[in-house]
Structures are given as C-alpha cells and as structure tokens.
Design an enzyme around this catalytic site. Structure first.
Site, mmCIF file in Angstrom:
data_model
loop_
_atom_site.group_PDB
_atom_site.id
_atom_site.type_symbol
_atom_site.label_atom_id
_atom_site.label_comp_id
_atom_site.label_asym_id
_atom_site.label_seq_id
_atom_site.Cartn_x
_atom_site.Cartn_y
_atom_site.Cartn_z
ATOM 1 N N LYS A 492 0.841 -1.193 0.000
ATOM 2 C CA LYS A 492 0.000 0.000 0.000
ATOM 3 C C LYS A 492 0.877 1.245 0.000
ATOM 4 C CE LYS A 492 -0.460 -0.379 5.031
ATOM 5 N NZ LYS A 492 -1.384 -0.451 6.167
ATOM 6 N N ARG A 590 -10.743 0.277 14.562
ATOM 7 C CA ARG A 590 -10.651 1.033 13.313
ATOM 8 C C ARG A 590 -11.615 0.349 12.354
ATOM 9 N NH1 ARG A 590 -4.830 1.919 10.559
ATOM 10 N NH2 ARG A 590 -5.255 -0.200 9.841
ATOM 11 N N TYR A 718 14.785 31.841 4.239
ATOM 12 C CA TYR A 718 13.577 32.573 4.593
ATOM 13 C C TYR A 718 13.554 32.952 6.077
ATOM 14 C CZ TYR A 718 11.330 31.510 0.112
ATOM 15 O OH TYR A 718 11.014 31.444 -1.206
ATOM 16 N N MET A 767 10.810 25.005 -0.424
ATOM 17 C CA MET A 767 10.001 24.059 -1.182
ATOM 18 C C MET A 767 10.868 23.147 -2.059
ATOM 19 S SD MET A 767 6.955 24.755 -3.950
ATOM 20 C CE MET A 767 5.786 25.370 -2.731
#
Length: 824
Positions: A492, A590, A718, A767
C-alpha cells in the site's frame, strides 16, 4: 571448469551401470530457468523451501539435459526417466565436493575474502584494480553462500590466472566447506560485527568460524586490533597453519603496515616493508579506509609497485553500476549493467531482463565481452537464442566480423556499430519506445554515455532502492516462519513510497504468496504489468467492483454496510463468484466487523453462496510493544474464538491471517495460514529483535547545486532563520519539502552525509531547496552527491528527530523524486 560424467561418478564414489560413453560437462546449474546449454549441463536437484528440484527433471530432459544429481529419496520417481542420474544422500554436499575436487587443478593465486561487511566492495575494487593485469574469475553479485560459492568457483577455467571470491557464513560448520572450494592462497578478513550473530554464542565463536577460510592460506591481511581482540581464535589458526603469514595493519605502531590519516589534505600514508606510500582519498569514512587498505595491501602482497596504481586508487568507483533499473525517455525501462561484460554476467543480465514484465518488448545493447574468439561469440548466441529480442545492438569490431552468426538469432532487428560514439551518432531513441532495454558492456566501451542519453531527465534528486537488501530482509522474516506459512507483502501507499510495481516485479521470484494494496486502482496497476499472484484490496470502493472482479482482485470486507453494498452490486452483475477476506474487530477499533454485526453478516453470507470467505483476518494494535503483549494475546484469542464461530456457522474451513511485522517477530506462535509483512521488508524492526539482520533498503540522494560563502553575522534562507556566527561556507541542494524532506529538518535539526563527512542544515527548508553548512567539511565541490537518507542517515533517525515514525518518512517522498532500482 569442465568435467565428465565418468569423473563425477569417481568423485562421488559411484559406479556407472553398463557401457556408458564419456560425456563432457561444462556447466552445473541449480535453477532450471538458467539452463542455456542443456547438452553439457549437469542439473543439481536441490530441495527448496517451496519446491523440490526433482520436480523439474522431466521438463529438463525434454529440453535436452541428460545428467542429474538427485537425492536418493527420489530414486523411484526417477526410475522411468531416460537420463543419467547420480543418486546421493545430500545433493548440496555432493555438488560442493565436485567443485572442491576440480578446484585443485588450478595453481594460480586465489584471494578469499570474509568478514561482516565490505566483502563485495573489496572484491569489486580488486577486480577494478587488477583486471588489466589478470584474467579474473570472481563471484557474480554477492554469491558468497553455500550455494553461491560453488556456483562462482565453477567459473574458473584455463584462461584465468587469478581468482577473487568472497565467502559468507550464517552459522557454525559452514566455512570448512567453503574453504575446500575456494582454497585461497591470500586471505582478507574485513571486520567483525553483529551480522548473522543469532546462530553464534559470542563473537569469538563467529571469528573462529570465519578464520577457517584461511587454514591453508599463505597470507592473511587483517587489522591488528582484530588479532588483539580475538587472540584465542587467531592462535588456533596459526597453530593449525604455522606457515600462515599475517599481514597486520593499524594506525598504531608495531603493525606490519602502519597507516596515518591526513584528513585535512585527504591523504593516506602507508609504511610497509621499509617503503612509504601516499594515497589520495575520495573520503575519510572508516569503512572506506578499511576497504581501501585491504586492497592496497593485496596489491603489495601480489608483488606490484603501488605507485603504478595510484591513479586507479584515487578514483575507485562504488559498485552501483550493476543491474540498475532506471526510468528512461520514450517510456523505456533501462537496465544499466555497464560495469563489465563476461559470459556469466551476461547470462545473469539476460535472465534479469526477461524476468521483467512479460508483455513489454525486450531489447539489448551489448558491447564486446572479455572473452574473445569464435567460441565466445557462439556462446553469446547460445545465451540469446530462443529469446524474443525486439532490437539487438552489438558494439565492437568482433561482432561485426561475426555478423552472419548473430543474424541467425530470433530478433526483429539487429544493428552493428564499431563504438559507443558510432551508435550515439546514428541512434534514434524512438526505436526503443516502451521497451525494457538492457545496456550491458565492458567499462572501456563507456556505455554509460548511452545510459545518460536515454535516461529520463529529472532533477538531480533520486531515490535509490536496494533490491538485494529487500530480498535479504524478506529472507530474514521467512526464517521465522514455518515452511507452510504463506507471506503477504503489504504494498500500500505505492509500496511505502518505494514503488509498488517495481517491488512486486522484482520480488515475484521470492517466497511471496500474496500482495496487499490500499485501493483497487493500485491492484489493477500490478495486474497490468503481469503480476499474477493473489492481490488483496484493503479499502475496496464498491463503485470499482466491476474492475475489481475483472482483474481478479480480492476485497477486504470490514463492515456489515460494505458487505450489503457488495451483495447489491453483485446482483447487478448476475451474481458472479468472488473471494473475500473478512476482517473482524478485536480491539484496534478502526475497521472490522463487530460482534454485534456478526449474526447478520453470517446470515447474509449463507444466503449468498457465491461470496466465498477465503480468509478471516484482524488487525493487531500493538504487536511490537512488549508492555502490551497481554493485550495482543487477548486480541488473538478473541479473533480465534470469533473465527471458529464463523467457520462453524458457514460450514466450511476458512484460512486465517493475523500477524503483521511486529507480530511475526514477537508472537510467531500465531502464524496461522499467512502473515502480513510490511515495514519489516524495508528494514525497520521497532522491537529491535531482528534489526541487526536487516539491511537499509533506500538512499535518498541529491547533489550540491551551488556553493557560496556567507559573511559572519549574516543570515541564510527565509525569515533570516539561519544565523551565521562566522564566515560560513554553505552548499545549496536541489531538494526541499516538495520532495518530502520535512520543513522542520532545517536550522540544524537534521544533517546530510557527503564525502565521508556530516554537514548540518542551515536556515529553513525551502520548497525545492535546502542549505547545508559545509564550513568544516573538506574538498566539497559543486556537483558532489549528497546522502539525505541511507546507510549513514537512517529514516528511523530522521523520524525520531521529527517526532514521527519511519512509515511517514518513507511515504512522504514525493513522486517527482525518481526511483532507481539497483541490484548487485
């Protein structure tokens, strides 16, 4: 090597019935899929974990194989078959004894390497250093086991004049067998660690076992500190082999070879037998230095002038260029094997090529190999014959000279070029569109230029997935299971971020019985690339049910509501049969069918017999936490009770799976019919029990785009978060939080590894970029490769810094980061 059927009978103390003619045997194989030359092959029918080699004998006889070593217990089964059988009590021992006997025919130097780490790197480095002086036979890949060593040593022939073989052991009484096969004249003991410690009482016992490789050697190269630490074992070795010359090395005085490290100038100074040498270093990491010193001393023991090797030593490459799977342009998949080319490695590479997705076209770009002459050209044709090759490109004058021979192969297209430059000049990438392309050749042909030309151009950050490590980790967990217990691999979240499609393709040949994915589309992707094994869909969407049925996927049914939706959808499709995994709630709270829903679920299943419950399952909440062992056992007990009730109500036997990675390790008594292996496959064991046996499976790598100096008192990044208290040299790396590198790793929380040194982050993570402080690092240049996750900075360590878990680190690596799959 080469033998005959009569010689084999003599070695095994067997008699041949009747007047059987002498027949030459050139190859010994244990895998029926690898047989290329059936008439001259001896097949050793080993018993495997999942099947017996004897089961393949009838098919092999039809293919032309006529000689077999078979366990005595299969004598009656083989009686009707027309072939020559050598029946023995132990097939592996018989095979090893044949290779050990034939090894005595070769008197040239053989280097034997053992230790906990570094064996393969030292072997490959020695090959790089010495291949211009010798015709070398060595282990392909990391073939250093009880099976891998005889496979490797059998490759010796009269053209060789040097052997380099590594030997690995995992339990007592193994090395004696490997010593007889390798019979090294020069030995190297790399180092001693905790790997494979589980079967030894202590490190001293393991060292004594490893040293058995050198009981007949002339020289043993070893670090002096190891001799001092394991005095008893080395004393026993020298008592048994008094003629053994120990070549001790150390940074301390008193060693045969004294080394001094100049980290500032990246130099290694070595004093040996009155001579002094100076070697330029790529890095100063301990493991790199150990490997380098072992190679240097081997060259000196062989009697060569080290000065002639200085340039080679200073540019020793890693062993990355071996069966590297790369995404290419024109939707190609490239297999990069541009490291070397000989017949054995060609056979391995071609097998690897045709083990890829069956429906894709296969093409090969091949340069001349080490062996030359008409005989080798014929053997190349034998390896390639009966292979559906779309386009075969042959590079080298000898191929052009033998063009008529190669034109007989079953290929759609064949092309000849004198050199890589000649091919690049006239190439057209579109001719390989959507192909799986093997690029294989010797280093002197520089086929890596073709790889660079065809690889998909992405930004310089990529995720290297180490396939050998994945297979190692799978086998670690396999050893904890009963032979009949099946294994489901959890793929998964795109295989925990590593790429579910490639993982499934590469692990198809391992002991894997099932795959599990999160959603139907993920299962369809696996089917579309040829994965045939059962696939469980953990979160099935009812609207995707027709596709789920079409692709033979199995849904997890976890509630009364989804069961009703499934029944309604099946009614619209004329009630086709379907197999499901029924998930029960036992304490995770769950997903899972509750006790209150149970009776209605059973009634619906009984009324809809076209729905077959194939497995019952549940999810353990805390299987890896010792403090909650009692709760885990309570969950399992509750599950077993509910499962028994469902079986009785439905009136048929239903298989079960409960254990996840932590459960396999800590609660293995409850293996039931199948286990689900997830994070453990990727090298993580939160219990710590098997962690020493697991290997790192990923390396997140990038490069330095720019280097600049920032004055003291200035800032970086930044919000001016990166404060500089001194003139600071910074490196800017093309990676950021958009690639999955967490923003809070900035400002020194995390560090990277570059050229054997660690450098902290400085300023905020951006980023697309991060900045690192390389003021205290030596010889760092623009373009240098940087490790952000890997052998030196684990995902677990980064997870701890971010107050999260390894799962999140792995699955956060974004899709714009190219995945490269590497198999040594």
């Amino acid at each position: 090597m080469q033998t005959t059927n009569h010689e084999i009978a003599n070695i095994l103390n067997l008699s041949l019935a009747g007047n059987i003619p002498i027949q030459v045997i050139e190859r010994i194989e244990i895998d029926s899929r690898n047989i290329v030359f059936p008439k001259t092959t001896l097949f050793v029918a080993l018993d495997g974990a999942k099947s017996a080699g004897a089961n393949f004998i009838p098919d092999l006889i039809e293919r032309g194989v006529g000689h077999f070593i078979v366990d005595e217990k299969y004598r009656n089964k083989c009686a009707p078959l027309k072939a020559q059988f050598f029946f023995v009590s132990n097939t592996l021992s018989a095979w090893q004894s044949i290779v050990a006997f034939k090894r005595k025919e070769y008197s040239f130097p053989v280097i034997g390497i053992t230790g906990s780490n570094g064996k393969t790197i030292i072997k490959e480095w020695l090959f790089q250093l010495l291949s211009s002086n010798y015709s070398i036979c060595k282990n392909p890949k990391s073939y250093n086991s009880q099976i891998g060593v005889p496979l490797s040593v059998w490759g010796l022939d009269e053209k060789n004049d040097l052997g380099i073989f590594e030997a690995g052991i995992s339990k007592p009484n193994e090395m004696e067998k490997l010593e007889k096969i390798i019979a090294p004249t020069i030995g190297i003991l790399t180092n001693i660690g905790d790997a494979h410690q589980i079967n030894f009482q202590n490190l001293e016992e393991k060292v004594a076992e490893k040293l058995k490789l050198f009981v007949h050697s002339k020289f043993l190269i070893v670090r002096k500190e190891l001799i001092e630490t394991y005095k008893t074992s080395f004393s026993q070795l020298q008592t048994f082999n008094p003629n053994l010359k120990l070549i001790q090395w150390s940074q301390k005085e008193g060693a045969d070879a004294h080394i001094q490290l100049d980290t500032k100038n990246r130099k290694l100074q070595l004093k040996f037998k009155g001579n002094e040498y100076q070697i330029s270093l790529i890095q100063t990491e301990t493991s790199y230095l150990e490997n380098l010193v072992h190679c240097v001393l081997t060259i000196l023991v062989l009697g060569y002038d080290l000065e002639k090797y200085s340039s080679k030593l200073s540019i020793l490459s890693g062993i990355e260029m071996r069966l590297e799977l790369i995404e290419g342009i024109q939707d190609m998949t490239i297999i990069n094997d541009t490291y070397n080319a000989d017949l054995d490695s060609l056979m391995i590479a071609v097998q690897y090529l045709f083990a890829q997705a069956p429906q894709t076209k296969k093409s090969i770009i091949l340069s001349e190999i080490q062996q030359s002459g008409e005989a080798s050209q014929q053997k190349i044709c034998e390896i390639l014959k009966d292979k559906d090759i779309s386009h075969l490109v042959l590079i080298g004058q000898s191929f052009i000279d033998a063009a008529n021979l190669f034109k007989k192969l079953r290929t759609e297209k064949i092309s000849f070029y004198t050199s890589s430059e000649d091919f690049i000049k006239y190439q057209d990438a579109s001719q390989f569109k959507q192909h799986t392309l093997l690029i294989k050749g010797a280093r002197r042909f520089q086929l890596e230029k073709i790889v660079q030309l065809y690889r998909k151009k992405t930004h310089t950050t990529y995720l290297k997935v180490h396939l050998n490590a994945l297979k190692n980790n799978l086998r670690v967990f396999t050893k904890l299971l009963k032979p009949e217990t099946k294994i489901m691999l959890m793929l998964k979240a795109s295989g925990y971020g590593l790429g579910s499609i490639e993982l499934a393709k590469q692990l198809e040949g391992e002991r894997v019985d099932y795959y599990a994915v999160a959603y139907t589309d993920e299962g369809i992707e696996l089917r579309n690339v040829g994965i045939q094994k059962p696939i469980l869909v953990l979160n099935p969407e009812i609207e995707a049910l027709p596709k789920l049925l079409e692709h033979h996927l199995e849904p997890e049914i976890y509630s009364l509501g989804i069961l009703k939706k499934l029944i309604d959808e099946l009614n619209t499709l004329n009630n086709p049969s379907i197999s499901i995994h029924l998930k029960l709630e036992t304490g995770m709270h769950r997903l899972g069918i509750t006790k209150e829903e149970m009776n209605e679920v059973i009634a619906l299943l009984k009324a809809n017999s076209h729905i077959q419950v194939k497995y019952l399952m549940t999810h353990l909440a805390a299987s890896d936490e010792s403090i909650l062992d009692a709760f885990t056992e309570e969950q399992i007990s509750k599950f077993s009770s509910l499962a028994d009730h469902i079986e009785k109500a439905l009136g048929y036997k239903i298989k079960r799976h409960v254990l996840n990675t932590g459960g396999i390790i800590k609660h293995s008594a409850h293996q039931m019919d199948m286990v689900r292996l997830g994070i453990g496959l990727f090298g993580f064991d939160s219990t710590g029990v098997v962690q020493p046996q697991l290997q790192n499976t990923i390396s997140l790598l990038s490069r330095i785009a720019q280097i600049k100096t920032v004055s003291a008192g200035d800032t970086v990044g930044y919000s001016r978060k990166g404060q500089t208290s001194r003139d600071t040299r910074i490196g800017i790396i093309n990676l950021g939080y958009a690639d999955g590198y967490f923003r809070n790793f900035g400002n020194g929380l995390a560090q990277v590894y570059i050229k054997g040194q660690y450098a902290p982050t400085i300023g905020n993570v951006c980023m697309d970029m991060i900045m690192i402080d390389i003021t205290d690092c030596k010889n760092i240049e623009e373009g240098d490769e940087v490790e952000l996750i890997g052998a030196h900075i684990s995902a677990a360590d980064l997870a701890a810094k971010a107050n999260t878990i390894s799962y999140e680190i792995l699955t956060s690596i974004s899709n714009r980061v190219q995945r490269v799959y590497w198999e040594d």
